[in-house]
Design a protein around this motif. Structure first.
Motif, PDB file in Angstrom:
ATOM      1  N   LEU A 439      11.872 -12.447  -2.068  1.00 40.63           N
ATOM      2  CA  LEU A 439      12.386 -11.341  -0.985  1.00 40.63           C
ATOM      3  C   LEU A 439      11.470 -10.297  -0.596  1.00 40.63           C
ATOM      4  O   LEU A 439      10.655  -9.936  -1.460  1.00 40.63           O
ATOM      5  CB  LEU A 439      13.751 -10.497  -1.709  1.00 40.63           C
ATOM      6  CG  LEU A 439      15.154 -11.347  -1.751  1.00 40.63           C
ATOM      7  CD1 LEU A 439      16.136 -10.644  -2.533  1.00 40.63           C
ATOM      8  CD2 LEU A 439      15.442 -11.558  -0.186  1.00 40.63           C
ATOM      9  N   THR A 440      11.571  -9.684   0.563  1.00 43.06           N
ATOM     10  CA  THR A 440      10.473  -8.674   1.019  1.00 43.06           C
ATOM     11  C   THR A 440      11.252  -7.493   1.437  1.00 43.06           C
ATOM     12  O   THR A 440      12.341  -7.789   2.151  1.00 43.06           O
ATOM     13  CB  THR A 440       9.713  -9.233   2.348  1.00 43.06           C
ATOM     14  OG1 THR A 440       8.981 -10.274   1.581  1.00 43.06           O
ATOM     15  CG2 THR A 440       8.703  -8.237   2.689  1.00 43.06           C
ATOM     16  N   SER A 441      10.984  -6.313   0.695  1.00 42.09           N
ATOM     17  CA  SER A 441      11.592  -5.280   1.424  1.00 42.09           C
ATOM     18  C   SER A 441      11.532  -4.987   2.878  1.00 42.09           C
ATOM     19  O   SER A 441      10.210  -5.252   3.568  1.00 42.09           O
ATOM     20  CB  SER A 441      11.154  -3.912   0.669  1.00 42.09           C
ATOM     21  OG  SER A 441       9.739  -3.563   1.123  1.00 42.09           O
ATOM     22  N   ASP A 443      13.332  -6.874   4.999  1.00 43.44           N
ATOM     23  CA  ASP A 443      14.035  -8.016   5.634  1.00 43.44           C
ATOM     24  C   ASP A 443      15.541  -7.549   5.886  1.00 43.44           C
ATOM     25  O   ASP A 443      16.136  -6.846   5.060  1.00 43.44           O
ATOM     26  CB  ASP A 443      14.071  -9.134   4.515  1.00 43.44           C
ATOM     27  CG  ASP A 443      12.663 -10.234   4.578  1.00 43.44           C
ATOM     28  OD1 ASP A 443      11.855  -9.775   5.549  1.00 43.44           O
ATOM     29  OD2 ASP A 443      12.423 -10.573   3.756  1.00 43.44           O
ATOM     30  N   ILE A 444      16.091  -8.082   7.055  1.00 48.10           N
ATOM     31  CA  ILE A 444      17.307  -8.076   7.190  1.00 48.10           C
ATOM     32  C   ILE A 444      18.102  -9.454   7.412  1.00 48.10           C
ATOM     33  O   ILE A 444      17.464 -10.293   8.115  1.00 48.10           O
ATOM     34  CB  ILE A 444      17.553  -7.261   8.712  1.00 48.10           C
ATOM     35  CG1 ILE A 444      16.850  -5.984   8.821  1.00 48.10           C
ATOM     36  CG2 ILE A 444      19.139  -7.075   9.151  1.00 48.10           C
ATOM     37  CD1 ILE A 444      17.541  -4.856   7.806  1.00 48.10           C
ATOM     38  N   PHE A 445      19.139  -9.461   6.944  1.00 50.34           N
ATOM     39  CA  PHE A 445      19.788 -10.660   6.581  1.00 50.34           C
ATOM     40  C   PHE A 445      21.321 -10.482   7.272  1.00 50.34           C
ATOM     41  O   PHE A 445      22.000  -9.665   7.301  1.00 50.34           O
ATOM     42  CB  PHE A 445      19.952 -11.089   5.163  1.00 50.34           C
ATOM     43  CG  PHE A 445      18.796 -11.632   4.639  1.00 50.34           C
ATOM     44  CD1 PHE A 445      18.223 -12.757   4.542  1.00 50.34           C
ATOM     45  CD2 PHE A 445      18.116 -10.384   3.743  1.00 50.34           C
ATOM     46  CE1 PHE A 445      17.136 -12.996   4.038  1.00 50.34           C
ATOM     47  CE2 PHE A 445      16.842 -10.507   3.242  1.00 50.34           C
ATOM     48  CZ  PHE A 445      16.451 -11.773   3.243  1.00 50.34           C
ATOM     49  N   ILE A 460      17.707  -4.590  -0.776  1.00 54.27           N
ATOM     50  CA  ILE A 460      17.091  -5.447  -1.480  1.00 54.27           C
ATOM     51  C   ILE A 460      16.490  -4.889  -2.860  1.00 54.27           C
ATOM     52  O   ILE A 460      16.077  -3.529  -2.729  1.00 54.27           O
ATOM     53  CB  ILE A 460      16.029  -5.987  -0.719  1.00 54.27           C
ATOM     54  CG1 ILE A 460      16.575  -6.880   0.512  1.00 54.27           C
ATOM     55  CG2 ILE A 460      14.795  -6.626  -1.572  1.00 54.27           C
ATOM     56  CD1 ILE A 460      15.596  -7.339   1.444  1.00 54.27           C
ATOM     57  N   LYS A 483      17.727 -14.883   7.596  1.00 54.17           N
ATOM     58  CA  LYS A 483      16.831 -13.755   8.165  1.00 54.17           C
ATOM     59  C   LYS A 483      16.955 -13.418   9.845  1.00 54.17           C
ATOM     60  O   LYS A 483      16.892 -14.674  10.510  1.00 54.17           O
ATOM     61  CB  LYS A 483      15.435 -14.143   8.013  1.00 54.17           C
ATOM     62  CG  LYS A 483      14.825 -13.981   6.325  1.00 54.17           C
ATOM     63  CD  LYS A 483      13.595 -14.343   6.331  1.00 54.17           C
ATOM     64  CE  LYS A 483      12.901 -13.856   4.732  1.00 54.17           C
ATOM     65  NZ  LYS A 483      11.607 -14.052   4.710  1.00 54.17           N
ATOM     66  N   LYS A 485      15.403 -12.100  11.843  1.00 54.60           N
ATOM     67  CA  LYS A 485      14.427 -11.963  12.681  1.00 54.60           C
ATOM     68  C   LYS A 485      13.674 -13.327  12.935  1.00 54.60           C
ATOM     69  O   LYS A 485      13.440 -13.684  14.106  1.00 54.60           O
ATOM     70  CB  LYS A 485      13.161 -11.246  12.305  1.00 54.60           C
ATOM     71  CG  LYS A 485      13.266  -9.738  12.276  1.00 54.60           C
ATOM     72  CD  LYS A 485      11.924  -8.887  11.694  1.00 54.60           C
ATOM     73  CE  LYS A 485      12.205  -7.439  11.719  1.00 54.60           C
ATOM     74  NZ  LYS A 485      11.032  -6.725  11.076  1.00 54.60           N
ATOM     75  N   THR A 486      13.799 -14.366  11.941  1.00 54.70           N
ATOM     76  CA  THR A 486      13.257 -15.481  11.939  1.00 54.70           C
ATOM     77  C   THR A 486      14.373 -16.600  12.320  1.00 54.70           C
ATOM     78  O   THR A 486      13.932 -18.010  12.607  1.00 54.70           O
ATOM     79  CB  THR A 486      12.290 -15.880  10.780  1.00 54.70           C
ATOM     80  OG1 THR A 486      12.972 -15.881   9.657  1.00 54.70           O
ATOM     81  CG2 THR A 486      11.326 -14.888  10.713  1.00 54.70           C
ATOM     82  N   VAL A 490      18.023 -18.866   3.999  1.00 58.85           N
ATOM     83  CA  VAL A 490      17.491 -18.692   2.859  1.00 58.85           C
ATOM     84  C   VAL A 490      18.475 -18.864   1.695  1.00 58.85           C
ATOM     85  O   VAL A 490      17.776 -19.004   0.283  1.00 58.85           O
ATOM     86  CB  VAL A 490      16.401 -17.222   2.552  1.00 58.85           C
ATOM     87  CG1 VAL A 490      15.734 -17.092   3.693  1.00 58.85           C
ATOM     88  CG2 VAL A 490      17.881 -16.319   2.964  1.00 58.85           C
TER      89      VAL A 490
END
Length: 569
Positions: A439-441, A443-445, A460, A483, A485-486, A490
């Motif tokens: 996980l990366t701070s 990130d929006i899910f 997160i 995710k 953005k992408t 996950v």
């Protein structure tokens, strides 16, 4: 009290998907049918709402409120304060009545009940699911499913699917109001991915809550951290050189950044006479969170208080006059820890030898000396803190060169809660935590189920994604965690009906009659069908024929007036 019926409350909580006795449709479908017929016959007189207070229109198709497990009487009565008589269409879980007795005590309103059950219904629910390691190397696992019978359900057929493929079925006999544990072997997958599983239950009396959804996080490799103030123990480090199973890191106890501690599945703490307060606090927090910790004393060990703070009691050194080695007792192979380590104890299994070094008198002694002093102990609220009572070097023991050394270390490693994590949640959970690798701070899910997408409140922390869901927006089943953005998936979020919807008892007609025998504002209809409602409404709409009495009174008054005029004129 002869008020006319003017409000209908339709209970659309999940338990209303069960079937009433003698009916071919779920209770909520039967009750919606009653509403349709009421609106056809009395279109001007009625209003209908669901348990959340939202208007119910005749012949509408609306989903069950899967996350709502209570009827909001306060909101409904506040919005319909002119209501005089209310028809409650429900399965009459005991919570529906017991939690709202104050409203039913209000004699200014009348309630009409039509319970669907003459006898309490039976059901089977999935109580819990977990994974148990099948062997020391962690190549296979046993998936364990605990079922609980509510009432007398006799035979139950359980089918388990993974990613749409049938894994197996089991037909079991359930004792009344009892639980049973079923095992399904599943292969451990060595990659960071999710597998989805679905349980389906079938039985003559199982009509509701017969599916359960969960996912398993297959962790690529277990992350193991070795901390020591001096030189590391090379024999122990060698155990974790298997790069297929472990990602091992050895660090100095005095220079490690303890904010990264939570990233590891197992911490090996080689402990001597040095442990500063910051390190001790961080390690205790790590263990109290359920993470696996193994304490290995050094020859200069003096951290007795620290072991006691972790859960061992009365820790002390052993003053041994001679350094003669003592043989360890054979372990109790009935202990779940040793499952699949020793197939049997036949053939005279030899045990390692060790000098005595320190002792304690609490927790489990997984391995012990003949005098019951511990060699390998286990403690902690979640049974996740292990400790050897002797330094693991050749000056004290031959344990590291014995045949049981490797499987015991493997078993400790794979006892961690992160191995093959089972993840599932319930629709009434206020907060849902998901473990997601890397996980990366920032990130929006978002969550996706078919064409439905929503972005919940989220936070997160480390490898944990915390979700706060708006309950009115969600359904049971699987959601893809994506995710934003992408559009990369996950994880899987597995949501199930609230346990309260399966566990609750129900009021039958006779029980309600007894409960409200002194309440004149509670009306119980004789049978569960539309004719009972229709007959009751027709009877109350006739009203009390007061006009006849007023007419008689008027005629008597007129007669009295005539008599008075004639005789007293």
């Amino acid at each position: 009290m002869q008020y006319e019926l003017n409000l209908v409350i339709l209970d659309k909580t999940p338990s209303n998907l069960s079937f009433a006795e003698g009916k071919s449709n779920p209770i909520v479908v039967e009750n919606m049918s009653f509403i349709n017929q009421l609106f056809e016959k009395y279109p001007q007189d009625l209003k209908a709402v669901d348990q959340s207070g939202q208007t119910v229109e005749p012949y509408e198709e609306r989903a069950i409120k899967e996350s709502k497990s209570k009827i909001n009487f306060e909101k409904i009565l506040e919005e319909h304060n002119d209501t005089e008589k209310i028809l409650l269409l429900s399965d009459f879980q005991k919570s529906v009545i017991d939690e709202n007795l104050a409203f039913f005590q209000d004699s200014t309103k009348a309630y009409v009940f039509m319970p669907p059950y003459l006898l309490p219904p039976n059901n089977v629910m999935v109580d819990s699911i977990w994974v148990e390691q099948s062997n020391g190397r962690g190549e296979n696992t046993d998936l364990r499913i605990r079922l609980f019978a509510i009432g007398n359900v006799e035979e139950v057929n359980l089918a388990l699917e993974s990613n749409g493929q049938l894994i197996g079925t089991q037909l079991v006999e359930m004792a009344e109001n009892a639980s049973i544990i079923l095992d399904f072997p599943i292969k451990r997958v060595l990659n960071s991915s999710y597998r989805t599983f679905q349980i389906s239950l079938e039985g003559d009396q199982i009509e509701f809550d017969n599916e359960f959804y969960f996912s398993v996080l297959n962790q690529d490799r277990l992350k193991v951290l070795g901390l020591s103030a001096g030189s590391p123990n090379e024999m122990i480090n060698t155990v974790f050189e298997n790069e297929e199973l472990f990602e091992f890191r050895s660090e100095s106890l005095n220079n490690f950044s303890f904010q990264d501690l939570d990233e590891y599945d197992l911490v090996l703490l080689h402990l001597g006479d040095e442990l500063n307060n910051f390190a001790a606090s961080a390690i205790k927090t790590y263990a109290s969170s359920g993470n696996s910790l193994l304490i290995i004393p050094e020859s200069n060990f003096d951290q007795f208080n620290f072991l006691e703070e972790l859960g061992f009691a009365n820790v002390s050194s052993i003053n041994q006059t001679s350094r003669e080695a003592v043989r360890l007792e054979k372990p109790d192979i009935r202990n779940p820890f040793f499952k699949n380590i020793f197939n049997s104890m036949e053939g005279g299994l030899s045990m390692p030898e060790s000098q005595l070094f320190m002792k304690w008198n609490s927790g489990q002694n997984l391995l012990a000396f003949a005098n019951s002093y511990p060699f390998l102990g286990l403690t902690g609220r979640q049974e996740n803190v292990f400790a050897f009572s002797v330094p693991l070097n050749e000056d004290y023991t031959n344990f590291t060169r014995h045949g049981i050394f490797l499987p015991v270390l493997y078993k400790i490693s794979f006892s961690g809660k992160r191995e093959n994590q089972i993840q599932y949640a319930y629709l009434d959970d206020a907060i849902i935590n998901l473990t997601i690798p890397d996980l990366t701070s920032g990130d929006i899910f978002k969550l996706r189920q078919g064409e439905q997408e929503l972005v919940p409140d989220q936070r997160i922390s480390g490898n944990k994604l915390r979700l706060i869901l708006h309950q009115e927006d969600i359904n049971n089943g699987f959601y893809d965690v994506v995710k934003a953005k992408t559009e990369v998936e996950v994880a899987k979020l597995s949501l199930n009906y609230p346990k309260s919807e399966s566990q609750s008892d129900y009021y039958t007609s006779s029980e309600l009659q007894t409960l409200f025998q002194d309440r004149s504002n509670i009306i119980l209809l004789d049978s569960y069908d539309f004719s009972s409602i229709d007959d009751y409404i027709a009877e109350t709409k006739k009203g009390f024929p007061l006009w006849k009495y007023f007419l008689v009174l008027a005629l008597l008054s007129l007669l009295a007036e005539v008599l008075i005029i004639r005789f007293f004129k």
